[in-house]
Design an enzyme around this catalytic site. Structure first.
Site, PDB file in Angstrom:
ATOM      1  N   GLY A 111       0.830  -1.215   0.000  1.00 14.79           N
ATOM      2  CA  GLY A 111       0.000   0.000   0.000  1.00 14.79           C
ATOM      3  C   GLY A 111       0.854   1.250   0.000  1.00 14.79           C
ATOM      4  O   GLY A 111       1.841   1.327   0.729  1.00 14.79           O
ATOM      5  N   ARG A 140       1.247  -4.876  -5.824  1.00 18.06           N
ATOM      6  CA  ARG A 140       1.216  -6.135  -5.091  1.00 18.06           C
ATOM      7  C   ARG A 140       1.640  -7.192  -6.109  1.00 18.06           C
ATOM      8  O   ARG A 140       1.187  -7.171  -7.248  1.00 18.06           O
ATOM      9  CB  ARG A 140      -0.177  -6.413  -4.550  1.00 18.06           C
ATOM     10  CG  ARG A 140      -0.673  -5.197  -3.736  1.00 18.06           C
ATOM     11  CD  ARG A 140      -1.640  -5.546  -2.654  1.00 18.06           C
ATOM     12  NE  ARG A 140      -2.259  -4.328  -2.152  1.00 18.06           N
ATOM     13  CZ  ARG A 140      -1.969  -3.747  -0.988  1.00 18.06           C
ATOM     14  NH1 ARG A 140      -1.078  -4.256  -0.187  1.00 18.06           N
ATOM     15  NH2 ARG A 140      -2.582  -2.649  -0.611  1.00 18.06           N
ATOM     16  N   ASP A 144       4.077  -4.918   6.389  1.00 17.30           N
ATOM     17  CA  ASP A 144       4.577  -6.225   6.842  1.00 17.30           C
ATOM     18  C   ASP A 144       4.655  -7.263   5.724  1.00 17.30           C
ATOM     19  O   ASP A 144       5.524  -8.127   5.744  1.00 17.30           O
ATOM     20  CB  ASP A 144       3.801  -6.735   8.063  1.00 17.30           C
ATOM     21  CG  ASP A 144       2.330  -6.932   7.783  1.00 17.30           C
ATOM     22  OD1 ASP A 144       1.850  -6.450   6.734  1.00 17.30           O
ATOM     23  OD2 ASP A 144       1.666  -7.581   8.609  1.00 17.30           O
ATOM     24  N   THR A 165       3.497   2.683   5.865  1.00 19.98           N
ATOM     25  CA  THR A 165       2.082   2.274   5.815  1.00 19.98           C
ATOM     26  C   THR A 165       1.270   3.253   6.653  1.00 19.98           C
ATOM     27  O   THR A 165       1.701   3.624   7.749  1.00 19.98           O
ATOM     28  CB  THR A 165       1.870   0.837   6.340  1.00 19.98           C
ATOM     29  OG1 THR A 165       0.492   0.655   6.663  1.00 19.98           O
ATOM     30  CG2 THR A 165       2.676   0.533   7.584  1.00 19.98           C
ATOM     31  N   ASP A 205      -1.290   2.715   8.267  1.00 27.23           N
ATOM     32  CA  ASP A 205      -1.981   2.071   9.396  1.00 27.23           C
ATOM     33  C   ASP A 205      -1.231   2.142  10.730  1.00 27.23           C
ATOM     34  O   ASP A 205      -1.800   1.852  11.775  1.00 27.23           O
ATOM     35  CB  ASP A 205      -2.258   0.600   9.080  1.00 27.23           C
ATOM     36  CG  ASP A 205      -3.313   0.443   8.005  1.00 27.23           C
ATOM     37  OD1 ASP A 205      -4.072   1.406   7.790  1.00 27.23           O
ATOM     38  OD2 ASP A 205      -3.373  -0.629   7.383  1.00 27.23           O
ATOM     39  N   ASP A 265       0.830   0.070  11.946  1.00 27.49           N
ATOM     40  CA  ASP A 265       0.626  -1.224  12.618  1.00 27.49           C
ATOM     41  C   ASP A 265       1.880  -2.095  12.650  1.00 27.49           C
ATOM     42  O   ASP A 265       1.786  -3.311  12.668  1.00 27.49           O
ATOM     43  CB  ASP A 265      -0.517  -1.987  11.928  1.00 27.49           C
ATOM     44  CG  ASP A 265      -0.248  -2.204  10.447  1.00 27.49           C
ATOM     45  OD1 ASP A 265       0.734  -1.659   9.927  1.00 27.49           O
ATOM     46  OD2 ASP A 265      -1.041  -2.932   9.808  1.00 27.49           O
ATOM     47  N   ARG A 313      -7.776  -1.814   9.143  1.00 29.99           N
ATOM     48  CA  ARG A 313      -8.423  -3.128   9.217  1.00 29.99           C
ATOM     49  C   ARG A 313      -8.088  -3.826  10.537  1.00 29.99           C
ATOM     50  O   ARG A 313      -8.936  -4.413  11.175  1.00 29.99           O
ATOM     51  CB  ARG A 313      -7.974  -3.979   8.026  1.00 29.99           C
ATOM     52  CG  ARG A 313      -9.090  -4.797   7.463  1.00 29.99           C
ATOM     53  CD  ARG A 313      -8.789  -5.272   6.054  1.00 29.99           C
ATOM     54  NE  ARG A 313      -9.269  -4.358   5.044  1.00 29.99           N
ATOM     55  CZ  ARG A 313      -8.609  -4.043   3.934  1.00 29.99           C
ATOM     56  NH1 ARG A 313      -7.433  -4.543   3.701  1.00 29.99           N
ATOM     57  NH2 ARG A 313      -9.129  -3.213   3.060  1.00 29.99           N
ATOM     58  N   ALA A 344     -14.355  13.618  18.286  1.00 29.99           N
ATOM     59  CA  ALA A 344     -15.433  12.653  18.050  1.00 29.99           C
ATOM     60  C   ALA A 344     -16.116  12.279  19.364  1.00 29.99           C
ATOM     61  O   ALA A 344     -15.472  12.219  20.415  1.00 29.99           O
ATOM     62  CB  ALA A 344     -14.866  11.397  17.390  1.00 29.99           C
TER      63      ALA A 344
HETATM   64  P1  ADP Z   1       2.222  -4.326   2.659  1.00 26.79           P
HETATM   65  O1  ADP Z   1       3.692  -4.371   2.424  1.00 26.79           O
HETATM   66  O2  ADP Z   1       1.670  -2.924   2.605  1.00 26.79           O
HETATM   67  O3  ADP Z   1       1.807  -5.111   3.892  1.00 26.79           O
HETATM   68  P2  ADP Z   1       1.234  -6.531   0.981  1.00 26.79           P
HETATM   69  O4  ADP Z   1       0.793  -7.383   2.114  1.00 26.79           O
HETATM   70  O5  ADP Z   1       0.369  -6.466  -0.228  1.00 26.79           O
HETATM   71  O6  ADP Z   1       1.503  -5.009   1.398  1.00 26.79           O
HETATM   72  O7  ADP Z   1       2.672  -7.066   0.535  1.00 26.79           O
HETATM   73  C1  ADP Z   1       3.388  -6.420  -0.508  1.00 26.79           C
HETATM   74  C2  ADP Z   1       4.081  -7.449  -1.346  1.00 26.79           C
HETATM   75  O8  ADP Z   1       5.048  -8.163  -0.574  1.00 26.79           O
HETATM   76  C3  ADP Z   1       3.202  -8.541  -1.925  1.00 26.79           C
HETATM   77  O9  ADP Z   1       2.478  -8.117  -3.056  1.00 26.79           O
HETATM   78  C4  ADP Z   1       4.237  -9.577  -2.287  1.00 26.79           C
HETATM   79  O10 ADP Z   1       4.899  -9.244  -3.490  1.00 26.79           O
HETATM   80  C5  ADP Z   1       5.244  -9.441  -1.142  1.00 26.79           C
HETATM   81  N1  ADP Z   1       5.015 -10.500  -0.140  1.00 26.79           N
HETATM   82  C6  ADP Z   1       4.070 -10.545   0.824  1.00 26.79           C
HETATM   83  N2  ADP Z   1       4.146 -11.713   1.509  1.00 26.79           N
HETATM   84  C7  ADP Z   1       5.154 -12.428   0.958  1.00 26.79           C
HETATM   85  C8  ADP Z   1       5.733 -13.716   1.189  1.00 26.79           C
HETATM   86  N3  ADP Z   1       5.277 -14.519   2.146  1.00 26.79           N
HETATM   87  N4  ADP Z   1       6.774 -14.115   0.408  1.00 26.79           N
HETATM   88  C9  ADP Z   1       7.249 -13.306  -0.567  1.00 26.79           C
HETATM   89  N5  ADP Z   1       6.737 -12.089  -0.845  1.00 26.79           N
HETATM   90  C10 ADP Z   1       5.718 -11.655  -0.108  1.00 26.79           C
END
Ligand code: ADP
Length: 326
Positions: free
Chosen positions: A14, A75, A106, A129, A131, A133, A175, A190
């Site tokens: 994100g 993603r 994460d 991010t 969030d 989090d 979320r 609020a």
């Molecule tokens: P964020 O980083 O904001 O939490 P995502 O959860 O969509 O966003 O994760 C971003 C990208 O990180 C995913 O689209 C994927 O390419 C990679 N990723 C997430 N989990 C894994 C995993 N277990 N192994 C390899 N790449 C991963």
């Protein structure tokens, strides 16, 4: 100082306001130390597709104030597969890239940690991010700007809520994390804040709305999208069933919370984290996350950042919500 000569930077998952100031800091700190810096487009997809370009000091001119990310984000399911990781590694190797800085959440860290372990390539993560989090940083990049955006919207809704004596339910992002909801709720006054971390019964909420000593004619309830009672529409419907006399409206703020010019806080945070990430790579660190703890930059293990859930809601803010709403 290690012998790294060439590094790459990417933004993934994100998007969050503050990513651009952070990219700028990575590029300029790297170049200051004599490194070649490569920008990877669209996160891990760009690693796999070899979509990268050499950056220089001027590649990051005039981006401090821009939301989003000049490197784009995506993603990428392929990066979760061994074949994707292998392609990414070959592309990095062919270009002589010896270290990687990833800005994301994460999911991004999970991918980076795995990639680094399998191919022994140094990686540093930067928490980006809205969030807020992630374990290991009091604040994540983008959280402050997103909160300010919500407060601005809340102030405007307050005007119309007051004019019509209405009860507004405003749904904000989060979320699994009520950080935006809590801070924006306190900053915007609020009357109630519904958080994923805390169960709120509908009758308790109604009681709180009614309990002002001088009865209020308008009220605002912030609902984090992950609240267990459902979304803002569900909650508004339940409240209306209990108290039909309320003139109830719902606003879902949605993706506007991700955009906008980063706040001064996020610009400074992005600059600090980008600068620290390059220094960490140069110092031979790997599989670490740079974060802000008590206003100093600290390193945490990426693995720990991924696996640890930190309760980020300030207890005094939680305590004061109902009191300041009387
Ligand atoms: P964020 O980083 O904001 O939490 P995502 O959860 O969509 O966003 O994760 C971003 C990208 O990180 C995913 O689209 C994927 O390419 C990679 N990723 C997430 N989990 C894994 C995993 N277990 N192994 C390899 N790449 C991963």
């Amino acid at each position: 100082m290690s012998k790294i000569n060439k590094i790459a930077v990417l933004t993934s998952g994100g998007d969050a306001p503050g990513m651009n100031p952070c990219i700028r800091a990575v590029v300029r700190t790297g170049i200051f130390h004599g490194l070649q810096v490569v920008g990877v487009k669209q996160g891990y997809q760009g690693l796999i597709n070899n979509n990268m370009y050499d950056m220089n000091e001027r590649s990051v001119s005039n981006i401090l104030h821009l939301g989003g990310t000049i490197l784009k984000t995506a993603r990428c399911m392929e990066f979760k597969e061994e074949s994707g990781l292998e392609k990414a590694y070959q592309n990095l190797k062919n270009r002589g890239i010896e270290g990687l800085i990833v800005i994301g959440g994460d999911g991004t860290f999970t991918g980076a940690e795995r990639f680094s372990r399998i191919y022994d390539i140094p990686v540093i993560g930067i928490p980006g991010t809205i969030d807020n989090d992630l374990y290991g940083s009091d604040f994540t990049l983008g959280f402050d700007t997103a909160t300010n955006t919500v407060v601005e919207a809340l102030d405007k809704i307050r005007d119309t809520a007051d004019a019509h004596d209405r009860l507004f339910f405003i749904e904000v992002m989060g979320r699994d994390s009520g950080c935006i909801a809590l801070r924006a709720g306190v900053a915007g006054g609020a009357e109630a804040i519904l958080l994923p971390e805390k169960e709120t019964a509908i009758d308790e909420l109604i009681e709180n709305l009614k309990s002002g000593s001088n009865k209020k004619t308008s009220s605002i309830v912030i609902v984090a999208e992950g609240d267990k009672n459902g979304g803002a529409y569900d909650i508004a419907k339940k409240v209306k069933e209990h108290v039909p006399s309320y003139d109830v409206k719902v606003t879902i703020l949605g993706h506007l919370q991700r955009g906008g010019s980063p706040s001064s806080f996020d610009r400074v945070l992005g600059s600090r984290l980008g600068y620290a990430a390059v220094n960490a790579l140069l110092n031979g660190e790997t599989r670490k996350m740079v974060g802000l703890k008590g206003n100093t930059i600290q390193l945490a293990e990426l693995e720990e950042a991924i696996s640890t859930h930190e309760f980020k809601l300030e207890p005094d803010l939680l305590d004061m919500v109902d009191i300041l709403a009387i």
